[in-house]
Design a protein around this motif. Structure first.
Motif, PDB file in Angstrom:
ATOM      1  N   GLN A  21       0.826  -1.207   0.000  1.00 39.48           N
ATOM      2  CA  GLN A  21       0.000   0.000   0.000  1.00 39.48           C
ATOM      3  C   GLN A  21       0.864   1.263   0.000  1.00 39.48           C
ATOM      4  OE1 GLN A  21      -3.741   0.378   2.094  1.00 39.48           O
ATOM      5  NE2 GLN A  21      -3.313  -1.546   3.164  1.00 39.48           N
ATOM      6  N   VAL A  22       1.884   1.275   0.857  1.00 42.26           N
ATOM      7  CA  VAL A  22       2.756   2.451   0.924  1.00 42.26           C
ATOM      8  C   VAL A  22       3.448   2.673  -0.410  1.00 42.26           C
ATOM      9  CG1 VAL A  22       4.816   3.413   2.019  1.00 42.26           C
ATOM     10  CG2 VAL A  22       3.084   2.268   3.414  1.00 42.26           C
ATOM     11  N   GLN A  23       3.933   1.598  -1.012  1.00 41.97           N
ATOM     12  CA  GLN A  23       4.625   1.744  -2.299  1.00 41.97           C
ATOM     13  C   GLN A  23       3.688   2.289  -3.365  1.00 41.97           C
ATOM     14  OE1 GLN A  23       7.516  -1.133  -3.577  1.00 41.97           O
ATOM     15  NE2 GLN A  23       6.594  -1.281  -5.611  1.00 41.97           N
ATOM     16  N   ARG A  24       2.466   1.783  -3.423  1.00 43.11           N
ATOM     17  CA  ARG A  24       1.548   2.239  -4.462  1.00 43.11           C
ATOM     18  C   ARG A  24       1.195   3.716  -4.272  1.00 43.11           C
ATOM     19  NH1 ARG A  24      -4.216  -0.452  -6.413  1.00 43.11           N
ATOM     20  NH2 ARG A  24      -4.511   0.950  -8.173  1.00 43.11           N
ATOM     21  N   VAL A  25       0.950   4.111  -3.016  1.00 42.60           N
ATOM     22  CA  VAL A  25       0.607   5.513  -2.751  1.00 42.60           C
ATOM     23  C   VAL A  25       1.759   6.433  -3.146  1.00 42.60           C
ATOM     24  CG1 VAL A  25       0.142   7.182  -0.917  1.00 42.60           C
ATOM     25  CG2 VAL A  25      -1.065   4.996  -0.946  1.00 42.60           C
ATOM     26  N   LEU A  26       2.983   6.073  -2.757  1.00 43.33           N
ATOM     27  CA  LEU A  26       4.130   6.929  -3.056  1.00 43.33           C
ATOM     28  C   LEU A  26       4.438   6.962  -4.549  1.00 43.33           C
ATOM     29  CD1 LEU A  26       6.595   6.092  -0.132  1.00 43.33           C
ATOM     30  CD2 LEU A  26       5.032   8.028  -0.333  1.00 43.33           C
ATOM     31  N   ALA A  27       4.442   5.784  -5.188  1.00 43.62           N
ATOM     32  CA  ALA A  27       4.792   5.730  -6.613  1.00 43.62           C
ATOM     33  C   ALA A  27       3.755   6.453  -7.465  1.00 43.62           C
ATOM     34  CB  ALA A  27       4.931   4.279  -7.062  1.00 43.62           C
ATOM     35  N   THR A  28       2.483   6.192  -7.204  1.00 40.25           N
ATOM     36  CA  THR A  28       1.429   6.833  -7.987  1.00 40.25           C
ATOM     37  C   THR A  28       1.410   8.337  -7.743  1.00 40.25           C
ATOM     38  OG1 THR A  28       0.074   4.824  -7.907  1.00 40.25           O
ATOM     39  CG2 THR A  28      -1.053   6.883  -8.456  1.00 40.25           C
ATOM     40  N   GLY A  29       1.512   8.729  -6.467  1.00 36.33           N
ATOM     41  CA  GLY A  29       1.477  10.153  -6.143  1.00 36.33           C
ATOM     42  C   GLY A  29       2.644  10.910  -6.714  1.00 36.33           C
ATOM     43  N   LEU A  30       3.843  10.330  -6.621  1.00 35.23           N
ATOM     44  CA  LEU A  30       5.027  11.031  -7.105  1.00 35.23           C
ATOM     45  C   LEU A  30       5.053  11.113  -8.627  1.00 35.23           C
ATOM     46  CD1 LEU A  30       7.582  12.454  -6.209  1.00 35.23           C
ATOM     47  CD2 LEU A  30       8.765  10.249  -6.229  1.00 35.23           C
ATOM     48  N   ALA A  31       4.689  10.018  -9.297  1.00 35.05           N
ATOM     49  CA  ALA A  31       4.658  10.052 -10.764  1.00 35.05           C
ATOM     50  C   ALA A  31       3.652  11.089 -11.259  1.00 35.05           C
ATOM     51  CB  ALA A  31       4.305   8.667 -11.315  1.00 35.05           C
ATOM     52  N   THR A  32       2.501  11.153 -10.599  1.00 31.98           N
ATOM     53  CA  THR A  32       1.490  12.139 -10.988  1.00 31.98           C
ATOM     54  C   THR A  32       1.994  13.556 -10.714  1.00 31.98           C
ATOM     55  OG1 THR A  32      -0.283  10.568 -10.521  1.00 31.98           O
ATOM     56  CG2 THR A  32      -0.884  12.890 -10.628  1.00 31.98           C
ATOM     57  N   ARG A  33       2.642  13.741  -9.572  1.00 28.19           N
ATOM     58  CA  ARG A  33       3.143  15.058  -9.197  1.00 28.19           C
ATOM     59  C   ARG A  33       4.207  15.545 -10.185  1.00 28.19           C
ATOM     60  NH1 ARG A  33       3.067  17.747  -4.113  1.00 28.19           N
ATOM     61  NH2 ARG A  33       4.068  19.758  -4.411  1.00 28.19           N
ATOM     62  N   LEU A  34       5.084  14.630 -10.621  1.00 26.84           N
ATOM     63  CA  LEU A  34       6.152  14.996 -11.548  1.00 26.84           C
ATOM     64  C   LEU A  34       5.694  15.011 -13.002  1.00 26.84           C
ATOM     65  CD1 LEU A  34       9.100  12.938  -9.988  1.00 26.84           C
ATOM     66  CD2 LEU A  34       8.679  15.401  -9.759  1.00 26.84           C
ATOM     67  N   GLY A  35       4.542  14.405 -13.268  1.00 31.09           N
ATOM     68  CA  GLY A  35       4.062  14.336 -14.643  1.00 31.09           C
ATOM     69  C   GLY A  35       4.844  13.356 -15.479  1.00 31.09           C
ATOM     70  N   VAL A  36       5.247  12.220 -14.864  1.00 34.59           N
ATOM     71  CA  VAL A  36       6.027  11.216 -15.573  1.00 34.59           C
ATOM     72  C   VAL A  36       5.310   9.871 -15.490  1.00 34.59           C
ATOM     73  CG1 VAL A  36       8.181  12.437 -15.119  1.00 34.59           C
ATOM     74  CG2 VAL A  36       7.442  10.629 -13.551  1.00 34.59           C
ATOM     75  N   VAL A  37       5.901   8.878 -16.133  1.00 32.27           N
ATOM     76  CA  VAL A  37       5.314   7.547 -16.169  1.00 32.27           C
ATOM     77  C   VAL A  37       5.773   6.726 -14.972  1.00 32.27           C
ATOM     78  CG1 VAL A  37       5.215   5.382 -17.457  1.00 32.27           C
ATOM     79  CG2 VAL A  37       5.147   7.556 -18.675  1.00 32.27           C
ATOM     80  N   ASP A  38       4.828   6.121 -14.261  1.00 35.14           N
ATOM     81  CA  ASP A  38       5.145   5.124 -13.241  1.00 35.14           C
ATOM     82  C   ASP A  38       5.352   3.805 -13.977  1.00 35.14           C
ATOM     83  OD1 ASP A  38       5.260   3.278 -11.203  1.00 35.14           O
ATOM     84  OD2 ASP A  38       3.274   3.725 -10.384  1.00 35.14           O
ATOM     85  N   VAL A  39       6.604   3.344 -14.054  1.00 34.71           N
ATOM     86  CA  VAL A  39       6.894   2.187 -14.899  1.00 34.71           C
ATOM     87  C   VAL A  39       6.288   0.899 -14.355  1.00 34.71           C
ATOM     88  CG1 VAL A  39       9.012   3.249 -15.734  1.00 34.71           C
ATOM     89  CG2 VAL A  39       9.110   1.693 -13.768  1.00 34.71           C
ATOM     90  N   GLN A  40       5.823   0.917 -13.096  1.00 34.79           N
ATOM     91  CA  GLN A  40       5.156  -0.261 -12.559  1.00 34.79           C
ATOM     92  C   GLN A  40       3.694  -0.329 -12.985  1.00 34.79           C
ATOM     93  OE1 GLN A  40       6.208   0.495  -8.459  1.00 34.79           O
ATOM     94  NE2 GLN A  40       7.771  -1.095  -8.515  1.00 34.79           N
ATOM     95  N   ARG A  41       3.191   0.759 -13.552  1.00 36.57           N
ATOM     96  CA  ARG A  41       1.807   0.767 -14.019  1.00 36.57           C
ATOM     97  C   ARG A  41       1.717   0.840 -15.540  1.00 36.57           C
ATOM     98  NH1 ARG A  41      -1.441   5.421 -11.363  1.00 36.57           N
ATOM     99  NH2 ARG A  41      -3.182   4.185 -12.137  1.00 36.57           N
ATOM    100  N   LEU A  42       2.693   1.505 -16.154  1.00 39.59           N
ATOM    101  CA  LEU A  42       2.689   1.665 -17.604  1.00 39.59           C
ATOM    102  C   LEU A  42       4.071   1.346 -18.161  1.00 39.59           C
ATOM    103  CD1 LEU A  42       0.724   5.015 -18.084  1.00 39.59           C
ATOM    104  CD2 LEU A  42      -0.081   2.724 -18.632  1.00 39.59           C
ATOM    105  N   PRO A  43       4.142   0.747 -19.322  1.00 38.83           N
ATOM    106  CA  PRO A  43       5.457   0.486 -19.934  1.00 38.83           C
ATOM    107  C   PRO A  43       6.083   1.780 -20.427  1.00 38.83           C
ATOM    108  CG  PRO A  43       3.687  -0.091 -21.456  1.00 38.83           C
ATOM    109  CD  PRO A  43       3.017   0.258 -20.141  1.00 38.83           C
ATOM    110  N   THR A  44       7.396   1.779 -20.472  1.00 41.19           N
ATOM    111  CA  THR A  44       8.102   2.948 -20.983  1.00 41.19           C
ATOM    112  C   THR A  44       8.335   2.786 -22.481  1.00 41.19           C
ATOM    113  OG1 THR A  44      10.240   1.934 -20.505  1.00 41.19           O
ATOM    114  CG2 THR A  44       9.280   3.327 -18.798  1.00 41.19           C
TER     115      THR A  44
END
Length: 218
Positions: free
Chosen positions: A99-122
């Motif tokens: 849960q902590v990893q998903r919240v941090l990864a999703t929130g940070l990727a959204t905040r930076l406007g980049v791709v979370d590679v665990q959710r979308l391929p690069t």
């Protein structure tokens, strides 16, 4: 036949009585409503790395404190420290580290406007920014609130030096499991802001009951 039905009925009555006496479990999640993952094309337009290329974010939570790494929610009671209360009827909806990893990864990727590679391929050849996180404190304290501390290593991208940062945040909360969980959600949101830009002051953007106790990088 009637005797058989009577026995069955008696068994059902006992079963219903047992169910009625068993406390119901309540499940809690650290995630709010998921923000939509940024599209690859959008990330390429909105955020550029120093080389002029878009990048993907790979964030990994490496550890959380062992005493809270369980399915039941653990709450500390100041009146009986250092003892903790393990709440058998208050359950995390998914493993806490996930849960902590998903919240941090999703929130940070959204905040930076980049791709979370665990959710979308690069895209082929896209740079990947790697961040390793260790949660060093994850406390829920009756009558006080939630406390969160973390150390993270921002590996950056190829040719960039690694940076090690640490932060501690807290949020006040009245008594109640749901209130404590919501306070920890606010702490995680604050941590996302600090990880996005450790040099910026987040005070103006935090709720009144959330504060940053420490932030620093080497």
């Amino acid at each position: 036949m009637r005797g058989r039905m009577f026995a069955t009925g008696g068994g059902m009555a006992l079963l219903l009585a047992a169910c009625a006496s068993t406390p119901l479990s309540h499940y809690y999640s650290l995630a709010g409503q998921d923000a939509p993952a940024p599209a690859l094309a959008a990330s390429q337009m909105e955020y550029k790395a120093g080389s002029g290329q878009a990048y993907g974010l790979q964030l990994q939570v490496r550890s959380i404190p062992a005493d809270v790494d369980r399915s039941q929610i653990v709450v500390r009671d100041p009146a009986h420290a250092p003892a903790v209360d393990v709440l058998n009827q208050s359950i995390w909806s998914a493993p806490l580290d996930q849960q902590v990893q998903r919240v941090l990864a999703t929130g940070l990727a959204t905040r930076l406007g980049v791709v979370d590679v665990q959710r979308l391929p690069t895209a082929p050849g896209m740079l990947v920014r790697s961040m390793d996180v260790r949660i060093t404190q994850f406390d829920l304290i009756w009558g006080q609130g939630a406390y969160l501390s973390a150390v993270w290593t921002d590996q950056g991208m190829t040719g960039k030096p690694a940076q090690v940062c640490q932060a501690a945040v807290q949020s006040k909360a009245p008594v109640g499991v749901a209130n404590l969980v919501n306070a920890q959600k606010r702490n995680l949101a604050a941590l996302v802001s600090l990880m996005a830009d450790p040099t910026a002051s987040p005070v103006g953007g935090l709720p009144d009951d959330t504060q940053v106790n420490h932030i620093g990088c080497t």
